[in-house]
Design a protein around this motif. Sequence first.
Motif, PDB file in Angstrom:
ATOM      1  N   CYS A  14      71.346  32.088  32.682  1.00 45.51           N
ATOM      2  CA  CYS A  14      71.479  33.391  32.026  1.00 45.51           C
ATOM      3  C   CYS A  14      70.130  33.954  31.597  1.00 45.51           C
ATOM      4  O   CYS A  14      69.991  35.168  31.425  1.00 45.51           O
ATOM      5  N   SER A  41      81.051  35.245  31.767  1.00 45.21           N
ATOM      6  CA  SER A  41      79.728  34.701  32.059  1.00 45.21           C
ATOM      7  C   SER A  41      78.618  35.694  31.785  1.00 45.21           C
ATOM      8  O   SER A  41      77.454  35.324  31.760  1.00 45.21           O
ATOM      9  N   GLU A  42      78.962  36.974  31.615  1.00 48.49           N
ATOM     10  CA  GLU A  42      77.946  37.990  31.395  1.00 48.49           C
ATOM     11  C   GLU A  42      78.434  39.000  30.374  1.00 48.49           C
ATOM     12  O   GLU A  42      79.639  39.190  30.196  1.00 48.49           O
ATOM     13  N   LEU A  49      76.746  36.792  25.239  1.00 58.39           N
ATOM     14  CA  LEU A  49      77.508  35.894  26.103  1.00 58.39           C
ATOM     15  C   LEU A  49      78.626  35.208  25.337  1.00 58.39           C
ATOM     16  O   LEU A  49      78.604  35.112  24.118  1.00 58.39           O
TER      17      LEU A  49
END
Length: 223
Positions: free
Chosen positions: A18, A73-74, A61
Amino acid sequence: MSDEKYNGLSIVTRMKECLGLDRDKDLAAHFGVNPQMVYNWKARGTIPLDQCIQLREEKGLSLDWLLLGVGISEPVREPSAGYYVDQEYTEVPLYDVEASAGDGSFFEDENIVGYRKFSNDWLTREGLNKATLALIRVAGDSMDSTLHDGDTVLVDLSKRKPDGVFALRFGDALRIKRLQRMTDGSLRVSSDNEMYREEVVHPENLDQIEIIGLCHWRGGRVF
């Protein structure tokens, strides 16, 4: 919760992903810790909870994804036409509507303002159909401690039969409430916060309520 996902090595990998980092020492520099600490997370299976919380605040997140590899995930991205699906993730639309967990939040149009990614594996395990999902935000405190003001809720639009926690239109208000079908056909509408009174909608008034969908998942601050 599998051992493969819930360990320091997997968490470090997701952290670097990330942040767009390849090396452990760069991850250590980001958090201001000694590289030996990152090694310990991986080698000893230590869970770097404080750093995960920091990343959640920095990047928006999900802790579920950082710690377990499931769910979002984002953070929210800019909207585009339709929902996007790739081999690993589905982007579920986030609507510009706040579902009141209090007295009701009025709206005119349900416009998409962004998307959030969910793992396709997780959606399958949860029995969810990507075509019938929507995200909305909670406003108010009537569902404390189940839902908090500002939480994001994943709504399964295909499930509309009580019992459970549902998003619903009640007159002009969009709400999230706990619904229970009574033996006489009435609908009990209740809040998890005891400060709010229970409502009972009798059969002759059920046309005033539209059940939108079942609230399946929430994302928000850790209290």
